[in-house]
Design a protein around this motif. Structure first.
Motif, short mmCIF file in Angstrom:
data_model
loop_
_atom_site.label_atom_id
_atom_site.label_comp_id
_atom_site.label_asym_id
_atom_site.label_seq_id
_atom_site.Cartn_x
_atom_site.Cartn_y
_atom_site.Cartn_z
N LEU A 144 0.83 -1.21 0.00
CA LEU A 144 0.00 0.00 0.00
C LEU A 144 0.86 1.26 0.00
O LEU A 144 0.50 2.27 -0.62
N ALA A 147 1.95 1.82 -3.47
CA ALA A 147 0.82 2.26 -4.28
C ALA A 147 0.53 3.74 -4.06
O ALA A 147 0.10 4.45 -4.98
N LYS A 148 0.77 4.22 -2.84
CA LYS A 148 0.56 5.64 -2.56
C LYS A 148 1.62 6.50 -3.22
O LYS A 148 1.35 7.61 -3.69
N GLU A 149 2.84 5.98 -3.26
CA GLU A 149 3.94 6.71 -3.90
C GLU A 149 3.74 6.81 -5.41
O GLU A 149 4.04 7.83 -6.01
N LYS A 150 3.21 5.72 -6.00
CA LYS A 150 3.04 5.69 -7.45
C LYS A 150 1.66 5.13 -7.78
O LYS A 150 1.48 3.92 -7.92
N PRO A 151 0.65 6.00 -7.88
CA PRO A 151 -0.71 5.54 -8.20
C PRO A 151 -0.76 4.70 -9.47
O PRO A 151 -0.22 5.11 -10.51
N ALA A 173 -8.54 -0.96 -2.24
CA ALA A 173 -7.82 0.21 -2.74
C ALA A 173 -8.57 1.49 -2.38
O ALA A 173 -7.96 2.48 -1.95
N ALA A 176 -8.18 2.22 1.29
CA ALA A 176 -6.83 2.64 1.65
C ALA A 176 -6.40 3.93 0.95
O ALA A 176 -5.33 4.47 1.25
N VAL A 178 -5.76 4.33 -2.36
CA VAL A 178 -4.72 4.09 -3.37
C VAL A 178 -5.36 3.62 -4.67
O VAL A 178 -6.56 3.34 -4.72
N GLU A 179 -4.54 3.53 -5.72
CA GLU A 179 -5.01 3.01 -7.01
C GLU A 179 -4.17 1.81 -7.41
O GLU A 179 -2.94 1.84 -7.30
N PHE A 180 -4.83 0.76 -7.85
CA PHE A 180 -4.14 -0.42 -8.38
C PHE A 180 -4.38 -0.49 -9.89
O PHE A 180 -5.38 0.04 -10.41
#
Length: 322
Positions: A144, A147-151, A173, A176, A178-180
């Motif tokens: 996670l 994922a926050k660092e790089k959507p 996601a 949290a 974030v984007e997956f």
């Protein structure tokens, strides 16, 4: 002499009619021939394993051949369309999952909820997100964080888009923040291969799909989307304890085309109940972190499907598929 000939003729006709009656009865008694069982996912996935395990005792109980065939395509659309083209006679049965309701809700098949009569549910399989044991990420928190660092930088393998896998990982996601990037496959078996080959960073799988690789030390569950930690995985957190209110499971069962005669439906429901009560099937459930509560038959299974149908219709709307 004529009287003797007449008597003999009557006797022969009686025997012939008796034989015909017995033959007709044998043909009418269900089941009297091969049953074709269709699944929508590829070999090695949870639905494939469930179906083949349930069929082990079922063949002995029903005393006819049961042939399981994969009919993939369109997240179950091809299988459901095929079901709609078959007679409602109990000789065509099919595995039914969350994803099939999603496919029907999206209008991608000629089938809808009212076209299906439930026979039995055999699985209520915990949903989890799985990573490589010796991969880039050591736990769900590190996934996670990346994922926050790089959507969109984390690739997640799912069995079909708009499936329970897709919905479950999308929900996590969202919770949290974030984007997956979601990568669709045909089955859990394919997701495992992609995960081990670094094609994806994480896969959405059930214990029944990853246990072999987990025991081999190749993969491990990063998080379970259930209320409480599983006894078999005491070190794996749940999404809820991490502060994400996400709880989902994959259910798998069996259905027939609506309109199948009541007596045939009863035979199938009773047979599946007996098959799933056997120690072989119960061991399968226990080995894959599922309990006897996974099993629903008859009206309870139909009522369960009725309760989930509007939820999947609404979920597909929220995801923009309708």
């Amino acid at each position: 002499m004529k009287r003797l000939l007449f008597s003999a003729l009557v006797a022969v006709m009686a025997i012939g009619l008796l034989g015909q009656s017995d033959s007709t009865y044998a043909e009418d008694k269900y089941p009297s021939k091969q049953i074709n069982w269709y699944i929508h996912s590829s070999a090695g996935g949870g639905t494939d394993i469930f179906s083949r395990t349930a069929a082990l005792r079922l063949r002995r109980i029903l005393k006819v051949p049961i042939v399981i065939s994969t009919m993939s395509g369109g997240s179950g659309a091809r299988m459901l369309n095929h079901m709609m083209e078959q007679p409602a006679d109990g000789y065509t049965i099919f595995s039914l999952t969350n994803s099939n309701l999603a496919t029907m809700a999206r209008g991608r098949t000629t089938a809808s909820r009212e076209n299906i009569t439930g026979i039995a549910r055999g699985c209520y399989d915990p949903q989890s997100l799985v990573i490589k044991s010796k991969g880039t990420y050591k736990d769900i928190q590190s996934v996670l964080a990346a994922a926050k660092e790089k959507p969109g930088g984390i690739k997640v393998g799912v069995a079909h888009m708009a499936s329970i896998d897709h919905v479950a990982s999308y929900a996590l996601a969202q919770a949290a923040g974030v984007e997956f990037e979601f990568v669709p496959f045909k089955s859990g078996g394919e997701i495992i291969v992609a995960l081990l080959g670094d094609v994806v960073d994480m896969g959405v799988l059930n214990p029944s799909e990853f246990m072999g690789q987990y025991e081999a030390g190749e993969v491990k569950p990063a998080v379970f989307l259930v209320a409480d930690r599983l006894e078999q995985f005491p070190d794996t957190p749940t999404a809820k304890e991490l502060g994400y209110d996400v709880e989902m499971a994959t259910w798998r069962g069996v259905g027939v085309k609506a309109g199948t005669p009541d007596d045939v439906v009863k035979v199938l429901r009773d047979a599946f109940q007996k098959s799933m009560s056997h120690k072989i099937y119960q061991s399968y459930l226990a080995d894959n972190s599922m309990g006897p509560e996974s099993i629903l038959t008859g009206e309870e299974w139909d009522a369960f499907l009725d309760s989930k149908w509007p939820i999947w219709q609404e979920t597909m709307k929220e995801l923009g598929y309708i």
